[in-house]
Enzyme design. Sequence first.
Site, PDB file in Angstrom:
ATOM      1  N   TYR A  77      -1.528   2.149   4.816  1.00 56.08           N
ATOM      2  CA  TYR A  77      -2.828   2.241   4.155  1.00 56.08           C
ATOM      3  C   TYR A  77      -3.394   0.859   3.884  1.00 56.08           C
ATOM      4  CZ  TYR A  77      -0.994   0.869  -0.464  1.00 56.08           C
ATOM      5  OH  TYR A  77      -0.448   0.179  -1.510  1.00 56.08           O
TER       6      TYR A  77
ATOM      7  N   LYS B  74       2.592  -2.405   4.724  1.00 52.93           N
ATOM      8  CA  LYS B  74       1.862  -1.687   3.664  1.00 52.93           C
ATOM      9  C   LYS B  74       1.945  -0.189   3.915  1.00 52.93           C
ATOM     10  CE  LYS B  74      -2.382  -2.185   0.917  1.00 52.93           C
ATOM     11  NZ  LYS B  74      -1.760  -2.749  -0.299  1.00 52.93           N
TER      12      LYS B  74
ATOM     13  N   GLU C 239       7.082  -9.390  -6.896  1.00 55.02           N
ATOM     14  CA  GLU C 239       5.643  -9.145  -7.059  1.00 55.02           C
ATOM     15  C   GLU C 239       5.436  -8.023  -8.061  1.00 55.02           C
ATOM     16  OE1 GLU C 239       4.120  -7.979  -3.214  1.00 55.02           O
ATOM     17  OE2 GLU C 239       5.837  -6.681  -2.848  1.00 55.02           O
TER      18      GLU C 239
ATOM     19  N   LEU D 108       4.427  -8.177  -0.083  1.00 59.71           N
ATOM     20  CA  LEU D 108       3.274  -7.870   0.749  1.00 59.71           C
ATOM     21  C   LEU D 108       2.491  -9.155   1.018  1.00 59.71           C
ATOM     22  CD1 LEU D 108       1.574  -5.567   2.038  1.00 59.71           C
ATOM     23  CD2 LEU D 108       0.187  -5.626  -0.033  1.00 59.71           C
TER      24      LEU D 108
END
Length: 284
Positions: free
Chosen positions: A32, A148, A180, A204
């Site tokens: 996504y 992702k 993160e 990411l």
Amino acid sequence: MRTVYVNGDYLPENEATVSIFDRGFLFADGIYEVTTVVDGKLIGFDGHIKRLQRSADELKMNIKVDEPEMLEIHRELVKRNNLDQGMIYLQYTRGNPGDRDFAFPPEDTKPTLVMFTQEKKVVGTAVEENGLKVVTLEDLRWGRRDIKTVQLLYPSLAKMEAKARGADDAWMVQDGFVTEGTSNNAYIVKDGTIITRHLSNDILHGITRKSILACAQLLQMKVEERPFTVDEAYAADEAFATSASGFANPIVEIDGKKVGSGKPGEVSAKLRELYIEENMKAAV
């Protein structure tokens, strides 16, 4: 009622359906992207579409992303939903093979593509003034966080644990080092230097991250791309997180400890201001 996009059709949201055999539903076999909209324009669109293709390639999905077509669909959704500020969510899955099987379906299986809009104030938010509180949690996600995917259950659990502790979000920790946030990249500032984890499979590769670091360079700020510990975060002068919908959100508390003065810092404010200015110039 929103108009959404499903496999070539624009539909009222209550008429949109996807097969129960879709691999995104059965295996989280999907990817996504989320593109922010400001003043009816798309922020960072090119970067999001390129990352979408990278995610597809890494998962060996038979998807060739047509950027002009994607742009047309995004713009049409903005138009049909009269979206001024908010986001467009895009999800691609490996499709519906007609049954449930761990093995990938035949290569000619049609992928599923859905998109929808969400209204959300992204400029002039309360977070800019008040900042966010985070807690640290062990990072229990799979090892390919650079892709992702829609495998977001653990980040969702982490977000709920943060809320149970009276915080807004969680920063995840691996071997004592912050990786993160649940849906954002993490940064601290110490003695004028911005510190954020380097790119790898552990985090990411944020589109906003890349743009924010470019802004830091324009502002002649010093940047170190390396892991930082939780103790370093506690002792930081400032902290912030970046994401497509949050830009550069200040972090004012970590595990109940004030970061610096306990108020949003100057570095994140300057980066946010320049980020909006530069990206609105390139918005489509």
